[in-house]
Write an enzyme that holds these catalytic residues in place. Sequence first.
Site, short mmCIF file in Angstrom:
data_model
loop_
_atom_site.label_atom_id
_atom_site.label_comp_id
_atom_site.label_asym_id
_atom_site.label_seq_id
_atom_site.Cartn_x
_atom_site.Cartn_y
_atom_site.Cartn_z
N HIS A 143 256.76 118.35 67.90
CA HIS A 143 256.61 118.54 66.27
C HIS A 143 257.89 119.37 66.05
O HIS A 143 258.74 119.20 65.21
CB HIS A 143 255.51 118.94 66.08
CG HIS A 143 255.25 119.27 64.45
ND1 HIS A 143 255.12 117.97 63.60
CD2 HIS A 143 255.46 120.32 63.84
CE1 HIS A 143 255.29 118.47 62.31
NE2 HIS A 143 255.29 119.85 62.41
N CYS A 194 259.55 124.18 50.78
CA CYS A 194 258.89 123.67 49.68
C CYS A 194 258.12 122.19 50.14
O CYS A 194 256.97 121.87 49.40
CB CYS A 194 259.86 123.31 48.53
SG CYS A 194 261.36 122.28 49.34
#
Lengths: 436, 273
Positions: free
Chosen positions: A98, A50
């Site tokens: 990342h 989400c």
Amino acid sequence: MDGELLIVGLNHKTAPVEVRERFALNEGDLSGNTLLAGEDVSECLILSTCNRVEILAVGRPETAPERLLEAWAGVRAETPDRLRPYTYTHKGREAVRHVFSVAASLDSLVPGEPQILGQLKDAYKKALEGGTTGQILNHLLHKAFFAAKRVRSETGIASSAVSVSYAAVELAKRIFEDMGKTRALLVGAGEMAELAATHLVNAGIASLKITNRTQERAAHLAGRFRAEAVPFEDLARHLAEVDIIISSTGSPEPIIRETDLRGLMQKRKNKPMFFIDIAVPRDVEPAVNAIDNVYLYDIDDLREVVEENLLHRRSEAVRGQEIVDGETLAFCSWMRSLVLQPTIVDLVRRGEKIAGRELEKTLKRLGPLPDGACDALKVMLSSVVKKLNHEPITYLKKACADHPEAKLRHIGTVRRIFNLDNEKQDEYSKEGPEKS
Amino acid sequence: MDYENLLFVCVAFLYSLGAFGILMGTLAMRRPLSAAAEILTLAGFALHSLSLLLAFVTVGYADLSANQHLQFLAWCIIACYLAARYKLRHPFLGMTAAPLALLLYILSLRLTGLKNLLPDNLSALFFSLHVWSLYLSFAIMALAFGAGLLFIYTENRIKNKEPLAGFTRDMPALGAYDKINKGAVIAGFPLFTLGLMAGIVWAPAAQTVAANPKAMLSLFIWLLYALLFYQRTALGYRGKKTALMAVIIFSVSALSLMIDFATFHHSYRFLPD
């Protein structure tokens, strides 16, 4: 290696929720094999939650990001230009950093939340099943899970509660040594009180009683939690029997007073009581907190605890980032060694072949040998080959680490000196291509 | 350097590293550091046990010198700490127990050469009973002291809604400290009473003055101890009050112990080797 590691994605920092909803990649929307169809991408993995959508890939750094954007936007019948402003692209070392940060939940909305690691593991599992990962992504994901584990165990990033209801339960654990022996009472039935009760039940409390002005509501909730519904009129009696009280009635006046509680504590032989007062106006008189062995937290106190915990998590995230940086360096070093690997393998094989041929000739000349002599010769030759190869391999590794921009030149030098490419051609012409 | 001195240096070195490591590891929430420090403390304890065993075998318990007595007290504290640590599976009690044991062990250097002059016929029974019981009760109260301090500090933060930051995040619940306090009182008070009784019987025989200020202080400690014992067992007191009582009792006991060894209450004299 077929290309560079890269990531194209968007997250809660770069895209508002409507954009994240629009470009979410649900199961079946975009398969990894579609992305691998061209020559730009050799490995890929899709992570969609989400708060973020990311495509991890190994491919040509010049063309692969655009190819990924096109495929991604195409799923939503959009052009890449509509998607591009919300996305980021990381390549090489930044991409590794990342991925490790995401896995360790350092890049999450609430640092240290545990769901992202599970979601990344699911995404990896799907990519494995689809056969879209290779040597680099497999190693990257394993190292990402390892980095996440280190961050969780070596920092306090996940050690504090960041929701009001969970913070209340965490506080209870700081008061009562064994939650399995504590009994709780839910007074009233607000949504947050229900959440706190859920956390208490999950923490393994011995029993839960529920009381409410509307007995049916209490009975309904009691059914959900396998608790005992007790009449609201018997509140004072039941207070003496419980250790944790979560109160959230709509009463305009306090329903638990300091004077009543002082007598109760004597009856309880000073056994500690923890009041979690989520009601506004408050259900428990603030003076209750002054009684020995009684602890009272209202909604504002709990919110402050959550704020403090969030600050703590953010400070721990800085320590977590140091761990991630260390793991990133180690991974990049492994990536660099991948470029050298074929040359090192060729060098070692060349030595072994020469040694094998020479041993064969020598054995023919010498005739029958005593037991063990042949093995001793093999060991000696193998040792000589290793020692001869040691210097060029060390030179290659050091030169490539010191001057990564000139690594192809260094590799070419070693290959020419040892005639590795001509040797390979000779082998191809004699034996056909090698199977690796 | 003879083997006694060598053992002393080794034990002191290991205890120093252990105490420092447990303190730093717990305060900085570095579990690997406190775990390593606990191993060093355990190693020090093993050597310490060996040195005491050798002393028992060579000179006998009744003829131990004053420094060996203080070392034995340090040994009792570490032994009680290790037992509690095994039960609680947390090194937090080491924060007070390990430095305290180290301090006593180092202080024992100042008492080298002092020996207790005991009448042979009574020393074996009453003196042993007196010393063993009091040392054990002191060691147990040392744990209650550490737990009491941590209880007061943590409870204060919870009551005042202050964040449980730093090392307190990694500490046990208030209930665990209270449990230590209860155990220490239930085990420590009978031991202290036994030690005191044995001392009262033994003191006239050893020709020490029973009614000196030190003896009065011991009686005062016993009264405090008895009050705490009564509060815990009969009145059901728990929490901050009992934690505070434990801290006070241990502090007065430590004062009494210092007087004991500093003023040669037990007729310690310099004796030639």
